[in-house]
Enzyme design. Sequence first.
Site, PDB file in Angstrom:
ATOM      1  N   LEU A  67       0.831  -1.215   0.000  1.00 20.46           N
ATOM      2  CA  LEU A  67       0.000   0.000   0.000  1.00 20.46           C
ATOM      3  C   LEU A  67       0.861   1.260   0.000  1.00 20.46           C
ATOM      4  O   LEU A  67       2.055   1.208   0.301  1.00 20.46           O
ATOM      5  CB  LEU A  67      -0.908  -0.047   1.240  1.00 20.46           C
ATOM      6  CG  LEU A  67      -1.973  -1.168   1.179  1.00 20.46           C
ATOM      7  CD1 LEU A  67      -2.504  -1.480   2.572  1.00 20.46           C
ATOM      8  CD2 LEU A  67      -3.111  -0.773   0.242  1.00 20.46           C
ATOM      9  N   PRO A  68       0.232   2.404  -0.344  1.00 19.10           N
ATOM     10  CA  PRO A  68       1.060   3.605  -0.578  1.00 19.10           C
ATOM     11  C   PRO A  68       1.665   4.258   0.653  1.00 19.10           C
ATOM     12  O   PRO A  68       2.709   4.880   0.550  1.00 19.10           O
ATOM     13  CB  PRO A  68       0.088   4.594  -1.244  1.00 19.10           C
ATOM     14  CG  PRO A  68      -1.146   3.847  -1.559  1.00 19.10           C
ATOM     15  CD  PRO A  68      -1.155   2.610  -0.742  1.00 19.10           C
ATOM     16  N   THR A  98       6.392   0.506   1.632  1.00 17.93           N
ATOM     17  CA  THR A  98       7.498   1.242   2.246  1.00 17.93           C
ATOM     18  C   THR A  98       6.888   2.251   3.202  1.00 17.93           C
ATOM     19  O   THR A  98       6.204   3.187   2.780  1.00 17.93           O
ATOM     20  CB  THR A  98       8.333   1.958   1.176  1.00 17.93           C
ATOM     21  OG1 THR A  98       8.936   0.965   0.337  1.00 17.93           O
ATOM     22  CG2 THR A  98       9.437   2.784   1.816  1.00 17.93           C
ATOM     23  N   LYS A 173      15.543  -0.387   3.863  1.00 16.04           N
ATOM     24  CA  LYS A 173      15.022   0.256   2.648  1.00 16.04           C
ATOM     25  C   LYS A 173      15.229   1.765   2.706  1.00 16.04           C
ATOM     26  O   LYS A 173      15.703   2.384   1.738  1.00 16.04           O
ATOM     27  CB  LYS A 173      13.518  -0.060   2.502  1.00 16.04           C
ATOM     28  CG  LYS A 173      12.794   0.664   1.363  1.00 16.04           C
ATOM     29  CD  LYS A 173      13.007   0.005   0.024  1.00 16.04           C
ATOM     30  CE  LYS A 173      12.402   0.809  -1.138  1.00 16.04           C
ATOM     31  NZ  LYS A 173      10.964   0.588  -1.319  1.00 16.04           N
ATOM     32  N   LYS A 248       8.849  10.957  -1.651  1.00 18.96           N
ATOM     33  CA  LYS A 248       8.102  10.260  -0.598  1.00 18.96           C
ATOM     34  C   LYS A 248       9.041   9.478   0.316  1.00 18.96           C
ATOM     35  O   LYS A 248       8.939   9.550   1.542  1.00 18.96           O
ATOM     36  CB  LYS A 248       7.093   9.289  -1.232  1.00 18.96           C
ATOM     37  CG  LYS A 248       6.254   8.526  -0.210  1.00 18.96           C
ATOM     38  CD  LYS A 248       5.854   7.144  -0.687  1.00 18.96           C
ATOM     39  CE  LYS A 248       5.592   6.227   0.488  1.00 18.96           C
ATOM     40  NZ  LYS A 248       5.496   4.801   0.116  1.00 18.96           N
TER      41      LYS A 248
END
Lengths: 307, 307, 307, 307
Positions: A67-68, A98, A173, A248
């Site tokens: 998901l975003p 992420t 990440k 982001k």
Amino acid sequence: MTGKVGVIGLGNMGFHMACNLLKKGSGGVVGFDVAQQALERLRAEGGTTASSPAELAEQCDTVLTMLPNNDHVRTAYLGDEGVLKTLAKGSLCIDSSTIDPIVARALADEVVSKGSTFMDAPVSGGVGGAELGTLTFMVGAKPEEFSRCEPILSLMGKSTVHCGDIGTGQVAKLCNNLVLGISMLGVSEAMNLGSRLGIDRKVLAGIMNTSTARCWSSDTYNPAPGVMEGVPSARDYENGFGSALMLKDLGLVADAAKKIGAPIPMGENAHALYQIMVAQGYGSKDFGIAFKFLGGTDSDEETRGPL
Amino acid sequence: MTGKVGVIGLGNMGFHMACNLLKKGSGGVVGFDVAQQALERLRAEGGTTASSPAELAEQCDTVLTMLPNNDHVRTAYLGDEGVLKTLAKGSLCIDSSTIDPIVARALADEVVSKGSTFMDAPVSGGVGGAELGTLTFMVGAKPEEFSRCEPILSLMGKSTVHCGDIGTGQVAKLCNNLVLGISMLGVSEAMNLGSRLGIDRKVLAGIMNTSTARCWSSDTYNPAPGVMEGVPSARDYENGFGSALMLKDLGLVADAAKKIGAPIPMGENAHALYQIMVAQGYGSKDFGIAFKFLGGTDSDEETRGPL
Amino acid sequence: MTGKVGVIGLGNMGFHMACNLLKKGSGGVVGFDVAQQALERLRAEGGTTASSPAELAEQCDTVLTMLPNNDHVRTAYLGDEGVLKTLAKGSLCIDSSTIDPIVARALADEVVSKGSTFMDAPVSGGVGGAELGTLTFMVGAKPEEFSRCEPILSLMGKSTVHCGDIGTGQVAKLCNNLVLGISMLGVSEAMNLGSRLGIDRKVLAGIMNTSTARCWSSDTYNPAPGVMEGVPSARDYENGFGSALMLKDLGLVADAAKKIGAPIPMGENAHALYQIMVAQGYGSKDFGIAFKFLGGTDSDEETRGPL
Amino acid sequence: MTGKVGVIGLGNMGFHMACNLLKKGSGGVVGFDVAQQALERLRAEGGTTASSPAELAEQCDTVLTMLPNNDHVRTAYLGDEGVLKTLAKGSLCIDSSTIDPIVARALADEVVSKGSTFMDAPVSGGVGGAELGTLTFMVGAKPEEFSRCEPILSLMGKSTVHCGDIGTGQVAKLCNNLVLGISMLGVSEAMNLGSRLGIDRKVLAGIMNTSTARCWSSDTYNPAPGVMEGVPSARDYENGFGSALMLKDLGLVADAAKKIGAPIPMGENAHALYQIMVAQGYGSKDFGIAFKFLGGTDSDEETRGPL
């Protein structure tokens, strides 16, 4: 063969991941997305769908979320119709979004308190890797539980790295992308500066790639047009890793760094520069567009002046 | 075998380079330095010395300069007792100092106007490389003249790269070190952030080194203690590339960028951060000291908190 | 009444200053400029002209320079046809250019060694102030010599401030413009942010101007259109202090700071941002254009979103 | 005379505000804090206390919150024992904490949905202003409701500014402090640079304060020791506005800017620098400590070198 896998989030990444699960031998896929179109697309590939995360979780012993952002993930698990309303004890929840590692840990606590297992497993490899099943998963999981994710993740990726306890997948990440954003800007500055000072950009890249400036942004993904083939800078920065996505990720890094008081002066500067680029309309261009933003040209010929 | 070589600047670098010329078969070395002690040291190795650059140039058909900055180099060539007062036509001048490429070009014009040849040939490899004769030379030279430097430079280094026309050796060196300074800061931020967020720093470095954060500062010279052996971060940042030297190079980059109007936002931020480090007393520590400056600790154990 | 004054540099600033000297009672003006047109313009106003700084200096006991940069000033005084070739002992040299204070001091040493007096006297007030004779002069001069500049400077300006010994006029000018460039960017960020978050920009400016954000960039020269009348932001950033000039001054600040090792992290960031603005074509726009560069709009109506 | 006022958060600010309400004629004060000691302190001043926000809200028609961050405020209103559990319709909630304006608006929606009124009213003036009752309140409120806050706020402050609709009080506070943090750093850089270049720091401040560098950080709160009396820089940066508090506010600015995509490059750089200062142990020192962090000394005498 795994049991049924629930996939929540069927966007560019999640849809391809679900398809690989279907094709490569999972015990079936149940999908959920807020977009009806995404559900239809999955059914066309042979999957089934659910009307909510809760309904999905009833049917699966493994739940994968893609998901975003933080809020979407929290809602998927903890919302009124969230996964935790119905999840059976002993289930496995893998979040490949992420997100903020601190949010991931808080979420893990909730899942564990219901008697299930949580792992964060963000990916590298992009949409192409999702489609080809060649993603790399960076997994944060309790040591004794890590092995549970491998049968499923191996259907979607070529590599699964255990980074440490829950949350460390996200940490890996974010730290990786922090360095990536910074080095891309650094390489963009150097390639533009060098080209304008009169060195051939291919020669410059060649020297940097065998010296201490060597980095992925220079030797594999050089942002200056004319240096490499088959990279976004060779196709007007299309079909790459968008500046808005880098923005982001750098924003998530900044949030996490702020929470623990770690200074990231270059990271904040990189965030500010990508924010300006996005404000100027470059959000969907590959993040190598920094080269153009700083005044870089399409070829050495255009920049070579009297120097 | 080359003719007699004049070496101007017998500091840590120049002295070892002169010794290699003496040992490996040049036709003799005449040295000059403003420090008497440096002259004696060269004579003890079998070289001869001169009392000025002009006197030196009278005796040599090749002149090599290895000096700290723009002004020293300009004075050595153009001063009242400078090389150009006596240099014979057809001589070869090689400047291995790291200076502003625009200054190098202006100097080349003066040398050429006297009927001689100029090349800029800054090095990488440090004092160790100078001593062992394993330097890399980045050479800016006219294509038809480049081959003239190889017999001499091969006595002092293992690699000689033709970067393009005069000045491009300096351009390559500066662009390389621009990226190097930026990526070192980026890796320092990421290693500190990751360690504080609870990932093992060796694991984090391992992931970055096989992913898109891969760079020399991470995989060969990692600034976080505990990740690698045999690097400055393993010996309290001693005997490395000093922060003050990185500051100097970033200053040269900033000068050159300013003259041609190339924006280097990350480079200027890196310069400012190294300036603060030097002001705080870290100038002689390896430039990986950035990790400590940002709050990095000696081991993961010290930073792992409740997160 | 003063003696004859030589004015070197008859550009936008110098021409108007020379005219005020002519009109307000100096003992005549001899001008020099590399542009013939500039010389003709001065003759049309009643001045005489010389063919070189040396020829000019022969006729005057006071020399005033108003030139674009370090190199121009050095050449005017020290060049083959420079002022020092002919300057009579006991003369007064005033440099009103904005240059590096360290360069100014070195130049002063040369002038003093010829038995004359040097003062740096950069100005604030812009072209408008030059025309109206309302400039402020920031003067670096030996205490016992300071009074010598007042009869002349008072013909061109409304205020003459003694900043300290030679060079401190430049120091004051640069430090002032360092803060100015930084605060303009800060106000631009805040006005854009506030407007987008839904506060009326006039109300926001009003609050800041009576609180701790109060500064000249906000209360006298606000960069957000719609806040003030009669300022560049009210006329599409025309006829103001150009971004390219702010960039030049921040570059001089960076040079001086580098030479003495003073960290200016915000100043370097400001320099980098103005460099990007200039690279993107905003050089001739008033430096308040930063507001637009950061995404600022012409009015609150355009930015107010759902927030 | 107002009705009973509930005050939630009795720290350095809230306690003094509650005392002024008690002394200056409100209809009584009911306090709540998680620290028992804080409750006792209020009772000693004549107030009563409650065991939860919910219990407090039952007894008051006005609720004032003065808490450290977003989460505390949200919990106070929306938690299991929060204000909204018992608040009577038509009540007035005023939040004087400094929080994210977007969080404030979301909270306002919740309060309004219960039939009550919400205003954000962050303050300037610090602990001293809270004690003396001379705070300035920046109020975000519906135009038709604004007048309701004045009878209460006038007991604690000297000025109440209506900034616009709900949330704009926070916007004004954050934008103000964004400029403040940036200009303090700019002034610190300029004062250190100027002092090292040899200008007397009092003279420099005097020039800046009458020119375009004029700002509160320079003319009212100068961070260089020796320029002003009675400011934190004159008492080793004690008893001022702590660097850690400036860091917190810049962090809130960054959060809000990120949510709406407004670039704040100087703001992010300021945040990063204050983060380094806090990591180096300067958190409790006044935010003018930036001058020292950048290498500033206690007096001009210590810095004046050969220049």
